[in-house]
Design a protein around this motif. Sequence first.
Motif, PDB file in Angstrom:
ATOM      1  N   VAL A  62       5.093   4.555   9.258  1.00  0.00           N
ATOM      2  CA  VAL A  62       5.063   4.710   7.796  1.00  0.00           C
ATOM      3  C   VAL A  62       5.263   6.200   7.530  1.00  0.00           C
ATOM      4  CG1 VAL A  62       3.709   4.486   5.686  1.00  0.00           C
ATOM      5  CG2 VAL A  62       3.605   2.695   7.436  1.00  0.00           C
ATOM      6  N   ALA A  63       6.474   6.542   7.065  1.00  0.00           N
ATOM      7  CA  ALA A  63       6.840   7.940   6.850  1.00  0.00           C
ATOM      8  C   ALA A  63       6.342   8.459   5.508  1.00  0.00           C
ATOM      9  CB  ALA A  63       8.357   8.099   6.943  1.00  0.00           C
ATOM     10  N   ASP A  64       6.121   7.576   4.553  1.00  0.00           N
ATOM     11  CA  ASP A  64       5.671   7.993   3.234  1.00  0.00           C
ATOM     12  C   ASP A  64       4.911   6.841   2.596  1.00  0.00           C
ATOM     13  OD1 ASP A  64       5.462   9.706   0.977  1.00  0.00           O
ATOM     14  OD2 ASP A  64       7.158   8.695   0.035  1.00  0.00           O
ATOM     15  N   ALA A  65       3.807   7.151   1.969  1.00  0.00           N
ATOM     16  CA  ALA A  65       3.016   6.161   1.238  1.00  0.00           C
ATOM     17  C   ALA A  65       2.522   6.838  -0.029  1.00  0.00           C
ATOM     18  CB  ALA A  65       1.844   5.670   2.077  1.00  0.00           C
ATOM     19  N   ALA A  66       2.952   6.313  -1.176  1.00  0.00           N
ATOM     20  CA  ALA A  66       2.608   6.970  -2.435  1.00  0.00           C
ATOM     21  C   ALA A  66       2.310   5.954  -3.529  1.00  0.00           C
ATOM     22  CB  ALA A  66       3.756   7.866  -2.878  1.00  0.00           C
ATOM     23  N   VAL A  67       1.377   6.318  -4.382  1.00  0.00           N
ATOM     24  CA  VAL A  67       1.103   5.549  -5.595  1.00  0.00           C
ATOM     25  C   VAL A  67       2.133   6.001  -6.621  1.00  0.00           C
ATOM     26  CG1 VAL A  67      -0.570   5.089  -7.417  1.00  0.00           C
ATOM     27  CG2 VAL A  67      -1.342   5.373  -5.040  1.00  0.00           C
ATOM     28  N   ALA A  74     -10.125  -3.363 -21.969  1.00  0.00           N
ATOM     29  CA  ALA A  74     -10.577  -4.694 -22.393  1.00  0.00           C
ATOM     30  C   ALA A  74      -9.444  -5.699 -22.265  1.00  0.00           C
ATOM     31  CB  ALA A  74     -11.081  -4.639 -23.826  1.00  0.00           C
ATOM     32  N   PRO A  75      -9.498  -6.596 -21.354  1.00  0.00           N
ATOM     33  CA  PRO A  75     -10.492  -6.685 -20.286  1.00  0.00           C
ATOM     34  C   PRO A  75     -10.257  -5.588 -19.246  1.00  0.00           C
ATOM     35  CG  PRO A  75      -8.828  -8.347 -19.932  1.00  0.00           C
ATOM     36  CD  PRO A  75      -8.497  -7.666 -21.243  1.00  0.00           C
ATOM     37  N   SER A  76     -11.290  -5.246 -18.546  1.00  0.00           N
ATOM     38  CA  SER A  76     -11.247  -4.168 -17.570  1.00  0.00           C
ATOM     39  C   SER A  76     -10.321  -4.538 -16.405  1.00  0.00           C
ATOM     40  CB  SER A  76     -12.671  -3.919 -17.069  1.00  0.00           C
ATOM     41  OG  SER A  76     -12.677  -2.835 -16.198  1.00  0.00           O
ATOM     42  N   ARG A  77      -9.238  -3.760 -16.254  1.00  0.00           N
ATOM     43  CA  ARG A  77      -8.241  -4.068 -15.220  1.00  0.00           C
ATOM     44  C   ARG A  77      -7.518  -2.791 -14.800  1.00  0.00           C
ATOM     45  NH1 ARG A  77      -4.659  -8.562 -13.777  1.00  0.00           N
ATOM     46  NH2 ARG A  77      -2.578  -7.777 -13.354  1.00  0.00           N
ATOM     47  N   LEU A  78      -7.277  -2.661 -13.494  1.00  0.00           N
ATOM     48  CA  LEU A  78      -6.531  -1.549 -12.925  1.00  0.00           C
ATOM     49  C   LEU A  78      -5.351  -2.123 -12.161  1.00  0.00           C
ATOM     50  CD1 LEU A  78      -6.311   1.512 -12.187  1.00  0.00           C
ATOM     51  CD2 LEU A  78      -7.746   0.988 -10.197  1.00  0.00           C
ATOM     52  N   ALA A  79      -4.135  -1.784 -12.567  1.00  0.00           N
ATOM     53  CA  ALA A  79      -2.929  -2.235 -11.868  1.00  0.00           C
ATOM     54  C   ALA A  79      -2.294  -1.029 -11.185  1.00  0.00           C
ATOM     55  CB  ALA A  79      -1.949  -2.871 -12.843  1.00  0.00           C
ATOM     56  N   ILE A  80      -1.898  -1.210  -9.947  1.00  0.00           N
ATOM     57  CA  ILE A  80      -1.361  -0.115  -9.136  1.00  0.00           C
ATOM     58  C   ILE A  80      -0.064  -0.581  -8.483  1.00  0.00           C
ATOM     59  CG2 ILE A  80      -1.778   1.399  -7.156  1.00  0.00           C
ATOM     60  CD1 ILE A  80      -4.791   0.788  -7.559  1.00  0.00           C
ATOM     61  N   GLU A  81       0.937   0.296  -8.483  1.00  0.00           N
ATOM     62  CA  GLU A  81       2.170   0.033  -7.741  1.00  0.00           C
ATOM     63  C   GLU A  81       2.341   1.147  -6.718  1.00  0.00           C
ATOM     64  OE1 GLU A  81       5.843  -1.809  -9.423  1.00  0.00           O
ATOM     65  OE2 GLU A  81       6.608   0.225  -9.056  1.00  0.00           O
ATOM     66  N   VAL A  82       2.583   0.762  -5.468  1.00  0.00           N
ATOM     67  CA  VAL A  82       2.758   1.739  -4.399  1.00  0.00           C
ATOM     68  C   VAL A  82       4.117   1.549  -3.745  1.00  0.00           C
ATOM     69  CG1 VAL A  82       0.280   1.906  -3.958  1.00  0.00           C
ATOM     70  CG2 VAL A  82       1.634   0.309  -2.638  1.00  0.00           C
ATOM     71  N   GLU A  83       4.644   2.631  -3.194  1.00  0.00           N
ATOM     72  CA  GLU A  83       5.870   2.578  -2.401  1.00  0.00           C
ATOM     73  C   GLU A  83       5.570   3.145  -1.035  1.00  0.00           C
ATOM     74  OE1 GLU A  83       9.435   4.316  -3.904  1.00  0.00           O
ATOM     75  OE2 GLU A  83       9.711   2.712  -5.370  1.00  0.00           O
ATOM     76  N   LEU A  84       6.090   2.450  -0.018  1.00  0.00           N
ATOM     77  CA  LEU A  84       5.902   2.877   1.351  1.00  0.00           C
ATOM     78  C   LEU A  84       7.251   2.857   2.057  1.00  0.00           C
ATOM     79  CD1 LEU A  84       3.428   0.491   0.744  1.00  0.00           C
ATOM     80  CD2 LEU A  84       2.466   2.030   2.424  1.00  0.00           C
ATOM     81  N   LEU A  85       7.547   3.895   2.810  1.00  0.00           N
ATOM     82  CA  LEU A  85       8.774   3.963   3.590  1.00  0.00           C
ATOM     83  C   LEU A  85       8.430   3.645   5.030  1.00  0.00           C
ATOM     84  CD1 LEU A  85      11.772   4.534   3.859  1.00  0.00           C
ATOM     85  CD2 LEU A  85      11.209   6.964   4.084  1.00  0.00           C
ATOM     86  N   LEU A  86       8.905   2.501   5.513  1.00  0.00           N
ATOM     87  CA  LEU A  86       8.624   2.028   6.854  1.00  0.00           C
ATOM     88  C   LEU A  86       9.873   2.216   7.709  1.00  0.00           C
ATOM     89  CD1 LEU A  86       6.531   0.568   8.673  1.00  0.00           C
ATOM     90  CD2 LEU A  86       7.556  -1.587   7.918  1.00  0.00           C
ATOM     91  N   LEU A  87       9.777   3.095   8.712  1.00  0.00           N
ATOM     92  CA  LEU A  87      10.931   3.410   9.555  1.00  0.00           C
ATOM     93  C   LEU A  87      10.795   2.754  10.920  1.00  0.00           C
ATOM     94  CD1 LEU A  87      11.252   7.241   8.857  1.00  0.00           C
ATOM     95  CD2 LEU A  87      12.459   5.351   7.738  1.00  0.00           C
ATOM     96  N   GLU A  88      11.925   2.386  11.478  1.00  0.00           N
ATOM     97  CA  GLU A  88      11.949   1.869  12.853  1.00  0.00           C
ATOM     98  C   GLU A  88      11.734   3.038  13.794  1.00  0.00           C
ATOM     99  OE1 GLU A  88      15.624  -0.233  13.380  1.00  0.00           O
ATOM    100  OE2 GLU A  88      15.217  -1.531  11.653  1.00  0.00           O
ATOM    101  N   ASP A  89      10.817   2.893  14.729  1.00  0.00           N
ATOM    102  CA  ASP A  89      10.506   3.943  15.685  1.00  0.00           C
ATOM    103  C   ASP A  89      11.099   3.554  17.023  1.00  0.00           C
ATOM    104  OD1 ASP A  89       9.420   6.189  16.882  1.00  0.00           O
ATOM    105  OD2 ASP A  89       7.401   5.336  17.041  1.00  0.00           O
ATOM    106  N   CYS A  90      12.277   4.074  17.294  1.00  0.00           N
ATOM    107  CA  CYS A  90      12.997   3.685  18.522  1.00  0.00           C
ATOM    108  C   CYS A  90      12.651   4.571  19.673  1.00  0.00           C
ATOM    109  CB  CYS A  90      14.500   3.750  18.290  1.00  0.00           C
ATOM    110  SG  CYS A  90      15.011   2.655  16.971  1.00  0.00           S
TER     111      CYS A  90
END
Length: 121
Positions: A92-97, A105-121
């Motif tokens: 995982v080269a990068d992980a960010a919100v 009201a109603p109490s709610r937290l929504a989160i979107e994240v992006e992750l860069l998953l690289l092949e490790d050869c």
Amino acid sequence: MSAEPFQQTFRRPTRHRHSTNEPWARLLSDVLRLAGRGAELLHQAERLWASATFSGARHTIALAFEGEAIERGEAFIAALPDHEFTIPRHLVADAAVVAVEHRQAPSRLAIEVELLLLEDC
């Protein structure tokens, strides 16, 4: 690493069972484990990514936390950037919100994240 010649997006159904040996499934499992109990998976998407020297995929994962679980969501936001993922033959080269929406009201937290998953050869 900003080169993104592959823009195709693959949406994976979240209601069907898939092999947990697949890198995207391991990544999703690790993210959900880090998010903790009470996290609701809203969606997951994957699009291929490559540069001159690396290949992999950029993953977008959206989660929601309601009520008392909001504290776990806030802890997830703080922990994600420094979390050490262990996915065989991948890094995982990068992980960010990338987005946060907090409603009262109603109490709610929504989160979107992006992750860069690289092949490790």
